[in-house]
Design a protein around this motif. Structure first.
Motif, PDB file in Angstrom:
ATOM      1  N   THR A  67       1.064  -1.164   0.080  1.00 33.08           N
ATOM      2  CA  THR A  67       0.173  -0.021   0.046  1.00 33.08           C
ATOM      3  C   THR A  67       0.869   1.266  -0.011  1.00 33.08           C
ATOM      4  O   THR A  67       1.894   1.117   0.279  1.00 33.08           O
ATOM      5  N   CYS A  68       0.300   2.494  -0.372  1.00 31.48           N
ATOM      6  CA  CYS A  68       0.795   3.746  -0.240  1.00 31.48           C
ATOM      7  C   CYS A  68       1.235   3.999   1.010  1.00 31.48           C
ATOM      8  O   CYS A  68       2.561   4.327   1.211  1.00 31.48           O
ATOM      9  N   ASP A  69       0.333   3.793   2.022  1.00 39.65           N
ATOM     10  CA  ASP A  69       0.668   3.965   3.709  1.00 39.65           C
ATOM     11  C   ASP A  69       1.898   3.275   3.946  1.00 39.65           C
ATOM     12  O   ASP A  69       2.982   3.621   4.583  1.00 39.65           O
ATOM     13  N   GLU A  70       2.381   1.816   3.771  1.00 39.62           N
ATOM     14  CA  GLU A  70       3.104   1.155   3.693  1.00 39.62           C
ATOM     15  C   GLU A  70       4.628   1.487   3.121  1.00 39.62           C
ATOM     16  O   GLU A  70       5.730   1.645   3.861  1.00 39.62           O
ATOM     17  N   ARG A  71       4.547   2.030   1.904  1.00 42.37           N
ATOM     18  CA  ARG A  71       5.542   2.365   1.354  1.00 42.37           C
ATOM     19  C   ARG A  71       6.201   3.622   1.878  1.00 42.37           C
ATOM     20  O   ARG A  71       7.420   4.176   1.894  1.00 42.37           O
ATOM     21  N   MET A  72       5.010   4.616   2.310  1.00 42.75           N
ATOM     22  CA  MET A  72       5.670   5.965   2.913  1.00 42.75           C
ATOM     23  C   MET A  72       6.329   5.603   4.180  1.00 42.75           C
ATOM     24  O   MET A  72       7.081   6.640   4.634  1.00 42.75           O
ATOM     25  N   GLU A  73       5.911   4.623   4.832  1.00 44.69           N
ATOM     26  CA  GLU A  73       6.786   4.292   6.218  1.00 44.69           C
ATOM     27  C   GLU A  73       8.146   4.081   6.033  1.00 44.69           C
ATOM     28  O   GLU A  73       8.947   4.612   6.740  1.00 44.69           O
ATOM     29  N   VAL A  74       8.537   3.188   4.749  1.00 41.01           N
ATOM     30  CA  VAL A  74       9.746   3.098   4.415  1.00 41.01           C
ATOM     31  C   VAL A  74      10.597   4.430   4.086  1.00 41.01           C
ATOM     32  O   VAL A  74      11.610   4.631   4.371  1.00 41.01           O
ATOM     33  N   VAL A  75       9.855   5.178   3.155  1.00 43.91           N
ATOM     34  CA  VAL A  75      10.395   6.487   2.540  1.00 43.91           C
ATOM     35  C   VAL A  75      10.671   7.309   3.829  1.00 43.91           C
ATOM     36  O   VAL A  75      11.921   7.864   3.831  1.00 43.91           O
ATOM     37  N   ARG A  76       9.755   7.497   4.809  1.00 44.87           N
ATOM     38  CA  ARG A  76      10.385   8.279   5.928  1.00 44.87           C
ATOM     39  C   ARG A  76      11.632   7.813   6.620  1.00 44.87           C
ATOM     40  O   ARG A  76      12.549   8.495   7.002  1.00 44.87           O
ATOM     41  N   THR A  77      11.701   6.381   6.851  1.00 42.14           N
ATOM     42  CA  THR A  77      12.992   6.008   7.258  1.00 42.14           C
ATOM     43  C   THR A  77      14.113   6.183   6.543  1.00 42.14           C
ATOM     44  O   THR A  77      15.034   6.520   7.041  1.00 42.14           O
ATOM     45  N   VAL A  78      14.048   6.144   5.230  1.00 40.99           N
ATOM     46  CA  VAL A  78      15.246   6.407   4.374  1.00 40.99           C
ATOM     47  C   VAL A  78      15.494   7.977   4.273  1.00 40.99           C
ATOM     48  O   VAL A  78      16.608   8.275   4.516  1.00 40.99           O
ATOM     49  N   MET A  79      14.368   8.814   4.239  1.00 40.98           N
ATOM     50  CA  MET A  79      14.786  10.220   4.317  1.00 40.98           C
ATOM     51  C   MET A  79      15.325  10.625   5.291  1.00 40.98           C
ATOM     52  O   MET A  79      15.999  11.496   5.599  1.00 40.98           O
ATOM     53  N   GLU A  80      15.086   9.910   6.700  1.00 38.85           N
ATOM     54  CA  GLU A  80      15.619  10.533   7.929  1.00 38.85           C
ATOM     55  C   GLU A  80      17.200  10.068   8.039  1.00 38.85           C
ATOM     56  O   GLU A  80      17.865  10.822   8.487  1.00 38.85           O
ATOM     57  N   ALA A  81      17.354   8.943   7.475  1.00 39.26           N
ATOM     58  CA  ALA A  81      18.770   8.197   7.317  1.00 39.26           C
ATOM     59  C   ALA A  81      19.431   9.199   6.405  1.00 39.26           C
ATOM     60  O   ALA A  81      20.789   9.567   6.624  1.00 39.26           O
ATOM     61  N   THR A  82      19.129   9.614   5.242  1.00 47.63           N
ATOM     62  CA  THR A  82      19.701  10.398   4.314  1.00 47.63           C
ATOM     63  C   THR A  82      20.071  11.779   4.656  1.00 47.63           C
ATOM     64  O   THR A  82      21.346  12.382   4.678  1.00 47.63           O
ATOM     65  N   ARG A  83      19.092  12.396   5.584  1.00 47.05           N
ATOM     66  CA  ARG A  83      19.327  13.653   6.258  1.00 47.05           C
ATOM     67  C   ARG A  83      20.248  13.477   7.314  1.00 47.05           C
ATOM     68  O   ARG A  83      21.273  14.432   7.242  1.00 47.05           O
ATOM     69  N   ALA A  84      20.454  12.506   7.986  1.00 36.53           N
ATOM     70  CA  ALA A  84      21.376  12.262   9.211  1.00 36.53           C
ATOM     71  C   ALA A  84      22.701  12.102   8.611  1.00 36.53           C
ATOM     72  O   ALA A  84      23.942  12.445   9.251  1.00 36.53           O
ATOM     73  N   ALA A  85      23.026  11.369   7.363  1.00 35.15           N
ATOM     74  CA  ALA A  85      24.219  11.301   6.736  1.00 35.15           C
ATOM     75  C   ALA A  85      24.596  12.543   6.076  1.00 35.15           C
ATOM     76  O   ALA A  85      25.592  12.491   5.742  1.00 35.15           O
ATOM     77  N   GLY A  86      23.662  13.614   6.024  1.00 33.90           N
ATOM     78  CA  GLY A  86      24.217  14.886   5.384  1.00 33.90           C
ATOM     79  C   GLY A  86      23.889  15.039   3.885  1.00 33.90           C
ATOM     80  O   GLY A  86      24.360  15.724   3.129  1.00 33.90           O
ATOM     81  N   VAL A  87      23.125  14.196   3.402  1.00 29.52           N
ATOM     82  CA  VAL A  87      22.591  14.056   2.006  1.00 29.52           C
ATOM     83  C   VAL A  87      21.448  14.989   1.558  1.00 29.52           C
ATOM     84  O   VAL A  87      20.471  14.623   2.605  1.00 29.52           O
ATOM     85  N   PRO A  88      21.589  16.050   1.031  1.00 23.32           N
ATOM     86  CA  PRO A  88      20.476  16.879   0.868  1.00 23.32           C
ATOM     87  C   PRO A  88      19.362  16.205   0.062  1.00 23.32           C
ATOM     88  O   PRO A  88      19.399  15.367  -0.492  1.00 23.32           O
ATOM     89  N   ASP A  89      17.989  16.698   0.398  1.00 24.04           N
ATOM     90  CA  ASP A  89      17.021  15.980  -0.138  1.00 24.04           C
ATOM     91  C   ASP A  89      16.908  16.171  -1.698  1.00 24.04           C
ATOM     92  O   ASP A  89      16.414  15.226  -2.288  1.00 24.04           O
ATOM     93  N   GLU A  90      17.577  17.144  -2.171  1.00 22.22           N
ATOM     94  CA  GLU A  90      17.439  17.223  -3.763  1.00 22.22           C
ATOM     95  C   GLU A  90      18.512  16.134  -4.174  1.00 22.22           C
ATOM     96  O   GLU A  90      18.344  16.216  -5.503  1.00 22.22           O
ATOM     97  N   HIS A  91      19.462  15.584  -3.504  1.00 23.57           N
ATOM     98  CA  HIS A  91      20.030  14.303  -4.070  1.00 23.57           C
ATOM     99  C   HIS A  91      19.323  13.199  -3.810  1.00 23.57           C
ATOM    100  O   HIS A  91      19.996  12.103  -4.464  1.00 23.57           O
ATOM    101  N   VAL A  92      18.211  13.011  -3.447  1.00 23.87           N
ATOM    102  CA  VAL A  92      17.402  11.748  -3.350  1.00 23.87           C
ATOM    103  C   VAL A  92      16.515  11.790  -4.298  1.00 23.87           C
ATOM    104  O   VAL A  92      15.411  12.482  -4.554  1.00 23.87           O
ATOM    105  N   TYR A  93      16.662  10.678  -5.257  1.00 19.97           N
ATOM    106  CA  TYR A  93      15.536  10.226  -6.198  1.00 19.97           C
ATOM    107  C   TYR A  93      14.781   8.978  -5.572  1.00 19.97           C
ATOM    108  O   TYR A  93      15.231   7.908  -5.497  1.00 19.97           O
ATOM    109  N   VAL A  94      13.727   9.370  -5.089  1.00 22.79           N
ATOM    110  CA  VAL A  94      12.677   8.082  -4.411  1.00 22.79           C
ATOM    111  C   VAL A  94      12.066   7.697  -5.505  1.00 22.79           C
ATOM    112  O   VAL A  94      11.300   8.005  -6.431  1.00 22.79           O
TER     113      VAL A  94
END
Length: 264
Positions: free
Chosen positions: A132-159
């Motif tokens: 489902t969309c909701d389940e995929r968004m849970e994963v996306v939030r986890t990944v985006m938290e990790a990329t931000r914590a690693a210093g990767v700007p959002d504009e470098h992430v292609y979801v």
């Protein structure tokens, strides 16, 4: 709309044979033709055993770079191969891919951060694709938290919201489109990409399905895709959809393509 050229992939029989036989001309032709067709990146996937993958990736990189300066998208989940191959690229590459899987976040994401790469992030946590969309968004939030914590700007992430074949689930396109809209709303600076041909796998007249889905996906916010840039009808669909959506200032891209004969 940015195209990531899909043709240099070792899972394709002709490419696997070229890698095995070290047929440089075959790889160089694929690279040159995709670049000429307007690819913004060239996806490079060796598709070989992990022990051999680094050598094969380097060989592919060298032959790509012999004929074009289009940046590469290193397509591997093998951090050892990526660490070796990234030393051979002339321009900062994109990495394909990370996901919510802890192993990829722990081992591939640091490579992305260290080298300032753009990265494709899959909306899946492990081997199971969320339904489902909701389940995929849970994963996306986890990944985006990790990329931000690693210093990767959002504009470098292609979801990548994941497009699964309609042949096994006729709701798969709707789920992917809903996920695109949710990602665009939650992370407006991030990009969206997708492996386009997955949507039509196993079905007849695949290019027709791909074009239709791409048009709808662009309206939902898709701004890049892994696809075949040599498909003239698909490129025409990209240009005409961009025009209709108001993304082609003064109609310049469309008119130039028409004058070049793309629509004939």
């Amino acid at each position: 709309m940015q195209i990531i050229g899909e043709k240099i992939n070792g899972t394709r029989k002709a490419v696997a044979r070229a890698i095995r036989e070290r047929d440089a001309n075959a790889i160089r032709d694929l690279a040159a033709h995709q670049a000429e067709a307007g690819a913004a990146w060239l996806d490079v996937n060796a598709g070989t055993h992990p022990d051999q993958e680094a050598d094969d990736l380097i060989w592919l990189i060298e032959n790509d770079q012999a004929v074009t300066d289009v940046p590469l998208c290193l397509d591997s989940a093998n951090p050892q191969a990526l660490n070796v191959a990234i030393q051979a690229v002339a321009r900062t590459p994109m990495i394909n891919s990370i996901s919510g899987e802890p192993e990829r976040l722990d081992n591939v994401l640091p490579i992305v951060a260290e080298h300032g790469c753009q990265v494709i992030a899959l909306a899946m946590g492990g081997t199971r694709i969320p339904e489902t969309c909701d389940e995929r968004m849970e994963v996306v939030r986890t990944v985006m938290e990790a990329t931000r914590a690693a210093g990767v700007p959002d504009e470098h992430v292609y979801v990548d919201p994941l497009a699964m074949t309609l042949g096994t689930n006729t709701e798969s396109a709707v789920t992917a489109l809903d996920t695109m809209r949710a990602i665009r709303a939650a992370y407006p600076e991030a990009h969206l990409t997708i492996g386009l041909s997955n949507i039509s796998f196993g079905l007849p007249a695949r290019s027709q399905i791909n074009r239709t889905f791409l048009t709808l996906a662009m309206q939902a916010g898709l701004d890049s895709a892994i696809l075949d840039p040599l498909d003239r009808d698909l490129r025409a669909a990209i240009l005409s959809t961009g025009l209709v959506l108001g993304r082609d200032r003064h109609c310049l891209n469309y008119v130039r393509a028409a004058r070049a004969g793309l629509f004939e």
